[in-house]
Design a protein around this motif. Structure first.
Motif, PDB file in Angstrom:
ATOM      1  N   UNK A  54       3.967  46.804  14.666  1.00 16.64           N
ATOM      2  CA  UNK A  54       4.283  48.223  14.495  1.00 16.64           C
ATOM      3  C   UNK A  54       4.668  48.525  13.057  1.00 16.64           C
ATOM      4  N   UNK A  55       5.398  47.617  12.421  1.00 20.36           N
ATOM      5  CA  UNK A  55       5.760  47.817  11.018  1.00 20.36           C
ATOM      6  C   UNK A  55       4.519  47.823  10.133  1.00 20.36           C
ATOM      7  N   UNK A  56       3.600  46.915  10.408  1.00 23.92           N
ATOM      8  CA  UNK A  56       2.367  46.878   9.624  1.00 23.92           C
ATOM      9  C   UNK A  56       1.601  48.194   9.754  1.00 23.92           C
ATOM     10  N   UNK A  57       1.547  48.732  10.967  1.00 24.76           N
ATOM     11  CA  UNK A  57       0.870  50.012  11.186  1.00 24.76           C
ATOM     12  C   UNK A  57       1.606  51.152  10.492  1.00 24.76           C
ATOM     13  N   UNK A  58       2.938  51.115  10.521  1.00 23.80           N
ATOM     14  CA  UNK A  58       3.733  52.174   9.894  1.00 23.80           C
ATOM     15  C   UNK A  58       3.554  52.167   8.381  1.00 23.80           C
ATOM     16  N   UNK A  59       3.501  50.987   7.793  1.00 22.89           N
ATOM     17  CA  UNK A  59       3.274  50.904   6.350  1.00 22.89           C
ATOM     18  C   UNK A  59       1.901  51.473   5.998  1.00 22.89           C
TER      19      UNK A  59
END
Length: 364
Positions: A54-59
């Motif tokens: 999810x963090x990778x997608x948010x970045x």
């Protein structure tokens, strides 16, 4: 044309204005962070409530919306902290922010990759430690701030930290307008960080009904509770919080275990990962096991209020400034007016000095 204030923070990070949007769990997502960055401030993604994927997608979403610098807040004690730092380095994220100080090796690893490291601290001695480890700057939050907070007011904590270190210091806790920014700069700070003020903007994804709940509150309507998760936590004083305050120890632990199970199910985390995180929290924060278990309350109670909009079943982290905020501007409107007001205040102070000098010269 928007005025500008150049400080050690703006030079360090490459932003236009010395204003930081705090990395608030469930609140600081790509929409708010990119809007802050586009307005010239430093937006910080909150990753503690995200899985690594999810963090990778948010970045990626944030980078798609802005080419300007932004940061990511990471829990240094998380089981996958190193993987998250690898992600920041790989994606060339400008700033790594930490609620708990990373160790010397992690700081060096990020700095070697060109990532600016800015831990949040709550005491001068902690600022001295992270500065000696190579931190580029620190955010210092006084007791007025929302979420986990300490007992010392910003007006005393800030100068104590400024006297202790020679790296840029960003002031947090009680800031919401240009007067606060001008005051922080006069203390010697390099900028201000705000959480509640950015939560109450148009780009914040918090449900409108919850925003209105914040706007209705007065200055006395927050409380620092240890019943939410075992640590001092400033929140809106709601019926749920009052019940938690009156609850016994075992009732709180039972609720926390249930919330831990729901958080595990929602994020896909393994029990082994949650146990490792708990062990790390117990070591770094010197918590009892009951406090570690109670900490499982935080993600789900905050999610219920800030995401689901259930003000009766959720906890709403809030700084005391919620009692003085009365509008929902865009991030650009907010930052522009803070800078304009701060410049006007600084100019007015300079005029006072000039008048006194002129009067002295006339007397001579």
């Amino acid at each position: 044309m928007t005025a500008h204030l150049r400080t050690a923070l703006t030079d360090l990070v490459g932003i236009e204005h010395p204003i930081v949007q705090a990395g608030m769990g469930w609140v600081a997502g790509p929409g708010l962070v990119s809007a802050t960055a586009q307005a010239g401030g430093l937006g910080i993604l909150a990753s503690a409530t995200m899985t690594l994927a999810e963090l990778e997608a948010a970045i990626a979403k944030t980078k798609a919306r802005t080419a300007k610098p932004f940061g990511v807040n990471i829990r240094a004690d998380a089981a996958d902290a190193r993987e998250r730092m690898d992600l920041l380095i790989r994606e060339k994220v400008a700033v790594a922010s930490f609620a708990l100080a990373p160790d010397r090796d992690l700081i060096a690893r990020l700095k070697d990759a060109g990532v600016v490291v800015i831990p949040s601290i709550g005491a001068a001695k902690h600022a001295v430690k992270v500065a000696s480890w190579g931190a580029d700057a620190v955010i210092v939050q006084g007791g007025e701030g929302g979420g986990h907070t300490g007992p010392v007011a910003t007006t005393l904590l800030l100068p104590s930290v400024l006297d202790a270190v020679d790296i840029p210091v960003v002031a947090a806790g009680g800031f919401f307008d240009g007067r606060g920014l001008a005051a922080a700069l006069s203390y010697g700070a390099a900028g201000i960080a705000m959480g509640t003020r950015f939560l109450l903007t148009q780009e914040s994804a918090v449900p409108d009904a919850v925003k209105q709940e914040y706007l209705r509150r007065q200055l006395q309507d927050t409380v620092v509770s240890v019943k939410v998760d075992g640590m001092p936590h400033r929140v809106l004083n709601t019926e749920l919080v009052q019940r938690l305050e009156q609850s016994g120890r075992w009732r709180g632990l039972t609720a926390a275990l249930g919330n831990a199970a729901r958080f595990k199910s929602m994020t896909g985390m393994k029990w082994s990962t949650m146990v490792r995180d708990g062990l790390a929290m117990r070591k770094t924060k010197d918590l009892t096991w009951s406090q570690v278990v109670m900490a499982a309350n935080t993600p789900m109670l905050l999610r219920a209020g800030l995401v689901d909009g259930d003000t009766r079943a959720g906890v709403l982290a809030a700084g005391q400034v919620t009692g003085i905020i009365d509008d929902l501007p865009t991030c650009k409107e907010l930052i522009d007016r803070i800078i304009a007001d701060a410049v006007a205040r600084i100019d007015a102070l300079c005029a006072l000095r000039d008048k006194k000098q002129s009067a002295a010269l006339r007397r001579e």
